[in-house]
Design a protein around this motif. Sequence first.
Motif, PDB file in Angstrom:
ATOM      1  N   GLU A 158     -10.513  -6.337  -5.845  1.00 10.96           N
ATOM      2  CA  GLU A 158     -10.760  -5.373  -5.534  1.00 10.96           C
ATOM      3  C   GLU A 158     -12.485  -4.508  -5.797  1.00 10.96           C
ATOM      4  N   LEU A 159     -12.875  -4.916  -7.092  1.00  6.12           N
ATOM      5  CA  LEU A 159     -14.123  -5.355  -7.577  1.00  6.12           C
ATOM      6  C   LEU A 159     -15.064  -6.615  -7.313  1.00  6.12           C
ATOM      7  N   ARG A 160     -14.735  -7.293  -6.090  1.00  5.53           N
ATOM      8  CA  ARG A 160     -15.376  -8.459  -5.611  1.00  5.53           C
ATOM      9  C   ARG A 160     -17.010  -8.227  -4.171  1.00  5.53           C
ATOM     10  N   PRO A 161     -17.605  -8.783  -4.576  1.00  9.08           N
ATOM     11  CA  PRO A 161     -18.345  -9.744  -5.206  1.00  9.08           C
ATOM     12  C   PRO A 161     -18.770  -9.113  -6.454  1.00  9.08           C
ATOM     13  N   LYS A 162     -18.870 -10.094  -7.444  1.00  3.51           N
ATOM     14  CA  LYS A 162     -19.677  -9.251  -8.887  1.00  3.51           C
ATOM     15  C   LYS A 162     -20.701  -8.278  -8.440  1.00  3.51           C
ATOM     16  N   LEU A 163     -20.922  -7.208  -8.994  1.00  2.00           N
ATOM     17  CA  LEU A 163     -22.264  -6.270  -8.621  1.00  2.00           C
ATOM     18  C   LEU A 163     -22.682  -6.762 -10.653  1.00  2.00           C
ATOM     19  N   ASN A 164     -24.170  -6.585  -9.804  1.00  2.00           N
ATOM     20  CA  ASN A 164     -25.251  -6.719 -10.803  1.00  2.00           C
ATOM     21  C   ASN A 164     -25.024  -5.112 -11.562  1.00  2.00           C
ATOM     22  N   ILE A 165     -24.864  -5.395 -13.006  1.00  2.00           N
ATOM     23  CA  ILE A 165     -24.732  -4.167 -13.320  1.00  2.00           C
ATOM     24  C   ILE A 165     -25.613  -4.082 -14.456  1.00  2.00           C
ATOM     25  N   VAL A 166     -27.009  -4.251 -14.898  1.00  2.00           N
ATOM     26  CA  VAL A 166     -27.767  -4.782 -15.872  1.00  2.00           C
ATOM     27  C   VAL A 166     -28.435  -3.756 -16.421  1.00  2.00           C
ATOM     28  N   SER A 167     -28.798  -2.895 -14.995  1.00  2.00           N
ATOM     29  CA  SER A 167     -29.141  -1.462 -15.667  1.00  2.00           C
ATOM     30  C   SER A 167     -28.171  -0.416 -16.156  1.00  2.00           C
ATOM     31  N   SER A 168     -27.006  -0.978 -16.748  1.00  2.00           N
ATOM     32  CA  SER A 168     -26.226   0.451 -17.183  1.00  2.00           C
ATOM     33  C   SER A 168     -26.021  -0.883 -19.130  1.00  2.00           C
ATOM     34  N   LEU A 169     -27.011  -1.647 -19.462  1.00  2.00           N
ATOM     35  CA  LEU A 169     -26.462  -2.256 -20.714  1.00  2.00           C
ATOM     36  C   LEU A 169     -27.016  -1.332 -21.656  1.00  2.00           C
ATOM     37  N   PRO A 170     -27.870  -0.844 -21.858  1.00  2.00           N
ATOM     38  CA  PRO A 170     -27.743   0.412 -22.509  1.00  2.00           C
ATOM     39  C   PRO A 170     -27.073   1.097 -23.200  1.00  2.00           C
ATOM     40  N   GLU A 171     -26.317   1.374 -22.101  1.00  2.00           N
ATOM     41  CA  GLU A 171     -24.949   2.107 -22.366  1.00  2.00           C
ATOM     42  C   GLU A 171     -23.574   1.311 -23.338  1.00  2.00           C
ATOM     43  N   LEU A 172     -23.820  -0.072 -22.538  1.00  2.00           N
ATOM     44  CA  LEU A 172     -22.805  -1.164 -23.112  1.00  2.00           C
ATOM     45  C   LEU A 172     -23.146  -1.162 -24.174  1.00  2.00           C
ATOM     46  N   VAL A 173     -23.830  -1.372 -24.962  1.00  2.00           N
ATOM     47  CA  VAL A 173     -24.497  -1.247 -26.164  1.00  2.00           C
ATOM     48  C   VAL A 173     -23.953  -0.305 -27.409  1.00  2.00           C
ATOM     49  N   ALA A 174     -24.827   0.802 -26.439  1.00  2.00           N
ATOM     50  CA  ALA A 174     -24.156   2.444 -27.227  1.00  2.00           C
ATOM     51  C   ALA A 174     -23.014   2.046 -27.818  1.00  2.00           C
ATOM     52  N   ALA A 175     -21.972   1.786 -26.422  1.00  2.00           N
ATOM     53  CA  ALA A 175     -20.972   1.919 -27.008  1.00  2.00           C
ATOM     54  C   ALA A 175     -19.833   1.215 -27.497  1.00  2.00           C
ATOM     55  N   LEU A 176     -20.657  -0.204 -28.508  1.00  2.00           N
ATOM     56  CA  LEU A 176     -20.017  -1.269 -29.316  1.00  2.00           C
ATOM     57  C   LEU A 176     -20.221  -0.484 -30.030  1.00  2.00           C
ATOM     58  N   ASP A 177     -20.438   0.753 -30.597  1.00  2.00           N
ATOM     59  CA  ASP A 177     -20.614   1.921 -31.528  1.00  2.00           C
ATOM     60  C   ASP A 177     -19.516   2.874 -31.227  1.00  2.00           C
ATOM     61  N   ASP A 178     -18.658   2.870 -29.808  1.00  2.00           N
ATOM     62  CA  ASP A 178     -17.591   3.659 -29.355  1.00  2.00           C
ATOM     63  C   ASP A 178     -16.629   3.727 -31.083  1.00  2.00           C
ATOM     64  N   SER A 179     -16.205   4.613 -31.012  1.00  2.00           N
ATOM     65  CA  SER A 179     -15.133   5.297 -31.964  1.00  2.00           C
ATOM     66  C   SER A 179     -13.308   4.409 -31.953  1.00  2.00           C
ATOM     67  N   ASP A 180     -13.504   4.203 -30.249  1.00  2.00           N
ATOM     68  CA  ASP A 180     -12.351   3.287 -29.916  1.00  2.00           C
ATOM     69  C   ASP A 180     -12.495   2.028 -29.326  1.00  2.00           C
ATOM     70  N   SER A 181     -11.375   1.733 -30.135  1.00  2.00           N
ATOM     71  CA  SER A 181     -11.595   0.008 -30.295  1.00  2.00           C
ATOM     72  C   SER A 181     -12.068  -0.973 -28.875  1.00  2.00           C
ATOM     73  N   ASN A 182     -10.707  -0.821 -27.992  1.00  2.00           N
ATOM     74  CA  ASN A 182     -11.195  -0.620 -26.379  1.00  2.00           C
ATOM     75  C   ASN A 182     -12.075  -0.542 -25.501  1.00  2.00           C
ATOM     76  N   VAL A 183     -12.559   0.648 -25.578  1.00  2.00           N
ATOM     77  CA  VAL A 183     -14.090   1.063 -26.052  1.00  2.00           C
ATOM     78  C   VAL A 183     -15.266  -0.388 -26.215  1.00  2.00           C
ATOM     79  N   ARG A 184     -14.796  -0.648 -27.555  1.00  2.00           N
ATOM     80  CA  ARG A 184     -16.079  -1.035 -27.863  1.00  2.00           C
ATOM     81  C   ARG A 184     -15.702  -3.027 -27.502  1.00  2.00           C
TER      82      ARG A 184
END
Length: 263
Positions: A158-184
Amino acid sequence: MVNVWRLLITIRIITVGGVKSLPNKVSRTREALPRGIRSAVHEVWPEAMRKQVSAALVAIGAIFLLSVFVLGCPPVQDKADELVHQLRDLPTPLPGIAPGNGILPEIERRRREIYRQIRQLGTEALPALQRGLHHDDVRIRRNVALIFNALAGGWVEELRPKLNIVSSLPELVAALDDSDSNVRAWSAQAIGGMAPDSIAALPSLIRLINNPDEGSRNSACIALGAFGPAARDALPALRGALSDSSEQVRAFARRAIENIQSH
């Protein structure tokens, strides 16, 4: 005064009845006016002026109806925010095995429909998803990280074709420090799915290799391996992970090293 009343009556016709039936309603309204007022209207307004005013009022009515239509439709961001909110009730992670009878549970059919609608919005859904990564409710953050991972990887139908989500990189990098292991973990894999365009996240992924959570370390290795030779700076940390206490981490680290050195 007669001119003003005629204008108000005609605008009322437009706003209530719409433009489509305007000519007939204007005619009926004119006939419904007292004879004295009709005579005054014809005396005060020449025929040419009456036609010009009628045309102008039709245009006003059209603009009014268009504004009602536009304002009545929810903005794209409102729809995207609502879809992100609906993600909260979806279980995580994704089911690994399809049902033997081929019939998806109701909750998974709902997931697919939400995913389909989000993908249909395209990049216009990204701001709402980015906000979702900062939500107070961990269930929303988990599901948003999961869908980012799927959007970057293109492995959910349902999510094909791949979507360019590079603009979300800052938020994803910040999520690497999330308190939840799955989010990281899922945020790290989403970053790897964008490789090599997400190379700016390399230092953050390298730090994640030392996270106390095993799943985070696994995902860091998976993501780093996706960069290939561009992740050569991660080799010292990955070699250190070869002595990790977790067999899975060691396996993912070996695979990442192979991917980086084999190109």
